[in-house]
Design a protein around this motif. Structure first.
Motif, PDB file in Angstrom:
ATOM      1  N   ASP A  46       0.803  -1.233   0.000  1.00  0.00           N
ATOM      2  CA  ASP A  46       0.000   0.000   0.000  1.00  0.00           C
ATOM      3  C   ASP A  46       0.833   1.280   0.000  1.00  0.00           C
ATOM      4  OD1 ASP A  46      -2.241  -1.577  -0.132  1.00  0.00           O
ATOM      5  OD2 ASP A  46      -2.841  -1.279   1.950  1.00  0.00           O
ATOM      6  N   VAL A  47       2.157   1.148   0.136  1.00  0.00           N
ATOM      7  CA  VAL A  47       3.041   2.304  -0.055  1.00  0.00           C
ATOM      8  C   VAL A  47       3.862   2.134  -1.332  1.00  0.00           C
ATOM      9  CG1 VAL A  47       3.176   3.052   2.361  1.00  0.00           C
ATOM     10  CG2 VAL A  47       4.839   1.383   1.477  1.00  0.00           C
ATOM     11  N   GLY A  48       3.467   1.168  -2.155  1.00  0.00           N
ATOM     12  CA  GLY A  48       4.098   0.994  -3.461  1.00  0.00           C
ATOM     13  C   GLY A  48       5.358   0.158  -3.467  1.00  0.00           C
ATOM     14  N   ILE A  49       5.601  -0.618  -2.408  1.00  0.00           N
ATOM     15  CA  ILE A  49       6.740  -1.535  -2.389  1.00  0.00           C
ATOM     16  C   ILE A  49       6.202  -2.940  -2.563  1.00  0.00           C
ATOM     17  CG2 ILE A  49       8.635  -2.486  -1.018  1.00  0.00           C
ATOM     18  CD1 ILE A  49       8.829   0.245   0.392  1.00  0.00           C
ATOM     19  N   PHE A  50       6.635  -3.590  -3.649  1.00  0.00           N
ATOM     20  CA  PHE A  50       6.124  -4.911  -3.995  1.00  0.00           C
ATOM     21  C   PHE A  50       7.243  -5.944  -3.990  1.00  0.00           C
ATOM     22  CE2 PHE A  50       3.277  -1.786  -5.798  1.00  0.00           C
ATOM     23  CZ  PHE A  50       2.030  -2.280  -5.455  1.00  0.00           C
ATOM     24  N   ASP A  51       6.853  -7.204  -3.933  1.00  0.00           N
ATOM     25  CA  ASP A  51       7.783  -8.319  -3.950  1.00  0.00           C
ATOM     26  C   ASP A  51       8.723  -8.187  -5.149  1.00  0.00           C
ATOM     27  OD1 ASP A  51       8.528 -10.959  -2.821  1.00  0.00           O
ATOM     28  OD2 ASP A  51       7.943 -11.658  -4.813  1.00  0.00           O
ATOM     29  N   GLY A  52      10.024  -8.249  -4.904  1.00  0.00           N
ATOM     30  CA  GLY A  52      11.012  -8.163  -5.970  1.00  0.00           C
ATOM     31  C   GLY A  52      11.531  -6.768  -6.251  1.00  0.00           C
ATOM     32  N   ASP A  53      10.956  -5.743  -5.610  1.00  0.00           N
ATOM     33  CA  ASP A  53      11.447  -4.377  -5.803  1.00  0.00           C
ATOM     34  C   ASP A  53      12.814  -4.208  -5.137  1.00  0.00           C
ATOM     35  OD1 ASP A  53       9.117  -3.707  -7.111  1.00  0.00           O
ATOM     36  OD2 ASP A  53       8.374  -2.364  -5.542  1.00  0.00           O
ATOM     37  N   LEU A  54      13.613  -3.302  -5.690  1.00  0.00           N
ATOM     38  CA  LEU A  54      14.882  -2.942  -5.070  1.00  0.00           C
ATOM     39  C   LEU A  54      14.634  -1.811  -4.089  1.00  0.00           C
ATOM     40  CD1 LEU A  54      17.209  -2.828  -8.200  1.00  0.00           C
ATOM     41  CD2 LEU A  54      16.934  -4.689  -6.568  1.00  0.00           C
ATOM     42  N   LEU A  55      15.228  -1.907  -2.912  1.00  0.00           N
ATOM     43  CA  LEU A  55      15.105  -0.865  -1.897  1.00  0.00           C
ATOM     44  C   LEU A  55      16.447  -0.171  -1.742  1.00  0.00           C
ATOM     45  CD1 LEU A  55      13.187  -2.869   0.855  1.00  0.00           C
ATOM     46  CD2 LEU A  55      12.227  -1.449  -0.971  1.00  0.00           C
ATOM     47  N   VAL A  70      14.521   3.626   4.174  1.00  0.00           N
ATOM     48  CA  VAL A  70      14.287   3.374   2.756  1.00  0.00           C
ATOM     49  C   VAL A  70      14.058   4.723   2.079  1.00  0.00           C
ATOM     50  CG1 VAL A  70      12.803   2.265   1.042  1.00  0.00           C
ATOM     51  CG2 VAL A  70      13.323   1.080   3.195  1.00  0.00           C
ATOM     52  N   ILE A  71      14.966   5.076   1.179  1.00  0.00           N
ATOM     53  CA  ILE A  71      14.909   6.349   0.478  1.00  0.00           C
ATOM     54  C   ILE A  71      14.001   6.244  -0.744  1.00  0.00           C
ATOM     55  CG2 ILE A  71      16.280   8.074  -0.774  1.00  0.00           C
ATOM     56  CD1 ILE A  71      16.699   7.896   2.339  1.00  0.00           C
ATOM     57  N   CYS A  72      14.091   5.116  -1.447  1.00  0.00           N
ATOM     58  CA  CYS A  72      13.240   4.894  -2.612  1.00  0.00           C
ATOM     59  C   CYS A  72      13.224   3.413  -2.939  1.00  0.00           C
ATOM     60  CB  CYS A  72      13.702   5.718  -3.812  1.00  0.00           C
ATOM     61  SG  CYS A  72      15.290   5.219  -4.482  1.00  0.00           S
ATOM     62  N   SER A  73      12.295   3.045  -3.782  1.00  0.00           N
ATOM     63  CA  SER A  73      12.255   1.682  -4.291  1.00  0.00           C
ATOM     64  C   SER A  73      12.232   1.746  -5.809  1.00  0.00           C
ATOM     65  CB  SER A  73      11.039   0.922  -3.751  1.00  0.00           C
ATOM     66  OG  SER A  73       9.841   1.546  -4.156  1.00  0.00           O
ATOM     67  N   VAL A  74      12.750   0.688  -6.421  1.00  0.00           N
ATOM     68  CA  VAL A  74      12.827   0.603  -7.870  1.00  0.00           C
ATOM     69  C   VAL A  74      12.155  -0.691  -8.295  1.00  0.00           C
ATOM     70  CG1 VAL A  74      14.385   0.486  -9.859  1.00  0.00           C
ATOM     71  CG2 VAL A  74      15.020   1.872  -7.863  1.00  0.00           C
ATOM     72  N   ARG A  75      11.222  -0.612  -9.204  1.00  0.00           N
ATOM     73  CA  ARG A  75      10.516  -1.798  -9.683  1.00  0.00           C
ATOM     74  C   ARG A  75      11.145  -2.270 -10.984  1.00  0.00           C
ATOM     75  NH1 ARG A  75       5.547  -0.379  -9.150  1.00  0.00           N
ATOM     76  NH2 ARG A  75       5.826  -1.043  -7.026  1.00  0.00           N
ATOM     77  N   LEU A  76      11.467  -3.533 -11.036  1.00  0.00           N
ATOM     78  CA  LEU A  76      12.002  -4.147 -12.243  1.00  0.00           C
ATOM     79  C   LEU A  76      10.854  -4.805 -12.991  1.00  0.00           C
ATOM     80  CD1 LEU A  76      15.179  -5.849 -10.733  1.00  0.00           C
ATOM     81  CD2 LEU A  76      15.001  -3.623 -11.841  1.00  0.00           C
ATOM     82  N   HIS A  77      10.722  -4.486 -14.237  1.00  0.00           N
ATOM     83  CA  HIS A  77       9.640  -5.067 -15.036  1.00  0.00           C
ATOM     84  C   HIS A  77      10.090  -6.325 -15.759  1.00  0.00           C
ATOM     85  CE1 HIS A  77       6.883  -1.820 -14.177  1.00  0.00           C
ATOM     86  NE2 HIS A  77       7.949  -1.041 -14.211  1.00  0.00           N
ATOM     87  N   ARG A  78      11.368  -6.548 -15.788  1.00  0.00           N
ATOM     88  CA  ARG A  78      11.921  -7.809 -16.282  1.00  0.00           C
ATOM     89  C   ARG A  78      12.984  -8.210 -15.270  1.00  0.00           C
ATOM     90  NH1 ARG A  78      14.275  -8.771 -22.237  1.00  0.00           N
ATOM     91  NH2 ARG A  78      12.054  -8.836 -22.727  1.00  0.00           N
ATOM     92  N   LYS A  79      12.761  -9.338 -14.615  1.00  0.00           N
ATOM     93  CA  LYS A  79      13.674  -9.779 -13.564  1.00  0.00           C
ATOM     94  C   LYS A  79      15.023 -10.171 -14.155  1.00  0.00           C
ATOM     95  CE  LYS A  79      10.426  -9.289 -10.594  1.00  0.00           C
ATOM     96  NZ  LYS A  79      10.250  -8.004 -10.038  1.00  0.00           N
ATOM     97  N   SER A  80      16.070  -9.860 -13.430  1.00  0.00           N
ATOM     98  CA  SER A  80      17.428 -10.126 -13.861  1.00  0.00           C
ATOM     99  C   SER A  80      18.001 -11.280 -13.055  1.00  0.00           C
ATOM    100  CB  SER A  80      18.273  -8.868 -13.649  1.00  0.00           C
ATOM    101  OG  SER A  80      19.641  -9.172 -13.706  1.00  0.00           O
ATOM    102  N   LYS A  81      18.470 -12.320 -13.732  1.00  0.00           N
ATOM    103  CA  LYS A  81      19.105 -13.446 -13.031  1.00  0.00           C
ATOM    104  C   LYS A  81      20.377 -12.974 -12.336  1.00  0.00           C
ATOM    105  CE  LYS A  81      17.341 -17.118 -15.951  1.00  0.00           C
ATOM    106  NZ  LYS A  81      17.642 -18.178 -16.877  1.00  0.00           N
ATOM    107  N   ARG A  82      21.108 -12.066 -12.971  1.00  0.00           N
ATOM    108  CA  ARG A  82      22.338 -11.547 -12.394  1.00  0.00           C
ATOM    109  C   ARG A  82      22.046 -10.803 -11.089  1.00  0.00           C
ATOM    110  NH1 ARG A  82      25.984  -6.725 -14.430  1.00  0.00           N
ATOM    111  NH2 ARG A  82      27.772  -7.100 -13.124  1.00  0.00           N
TER     112      ARG A  82
END
Length: 137
Positions: free
Chosen positions: A52-61, A119-131
């Protein structure tokens, strides 16, 4: 890294390449997102308790250890041996989830509790990276 200012619309019009007339901005993501490089780390969000604050599973913090923690901040903490991302309620001494599916968790004297950073910001990846997944696990 260069930021390319291309305005992207949902509809497609014309035949010109979107990159035909771009300009490069002299700005790196590090400069944009990280204020204190020596005190900042990146973590990977796990679960849905902060949705509800826009942090979802897999996001970078992006977490800054040097920022002073204030009431209502989103933090990463070590709570009884587990790293958690929660909202800190300093008045009630609770960790609050940003989802109605999870109840507040009281912080007692018997708990092992250490704030690791804000937590300053979160970044959502739309294509997950194996690396990336390999680096953070």
């Amino acid at each position: 890294m260069k930021v390319i200012s291309i305005y992207i619309e949902a509809g497609i019009t014309g035949f010109e390449s979107p990159a035909a007339e771009y300009t490069e901005l002299g700005l790196s993501l590090d400069e944009l997102l990280i204020k204190h490089p020596n005190a900042t780390f990146i973590g990977l969000a796990n679960g849905d308790s902060m949705k509800d604050v826009g942090i979802f599973d897999g996001d970078l913090l992006v977490v800054d250890r040097s920022e002073a923690t204030v009431h209502g901040d989103i933090i990463v903490a070590n709570y009884n041996g587990n790293f958690v991302c929660k909202i800190i309620d300093k008045k009630r001494k609770e960790l609050i989830s940003a989802s109605a599916d999870h109840r507040p968790v009281p912080i007692s004297e018997a708990d092992t509790f250490q704030i690791e950073g804000v937590v300053i910001c979160s970044v959502r990846l739309h294509r997950k990276s194996k690396r990336l997944t390999t680096c953070l696990h």
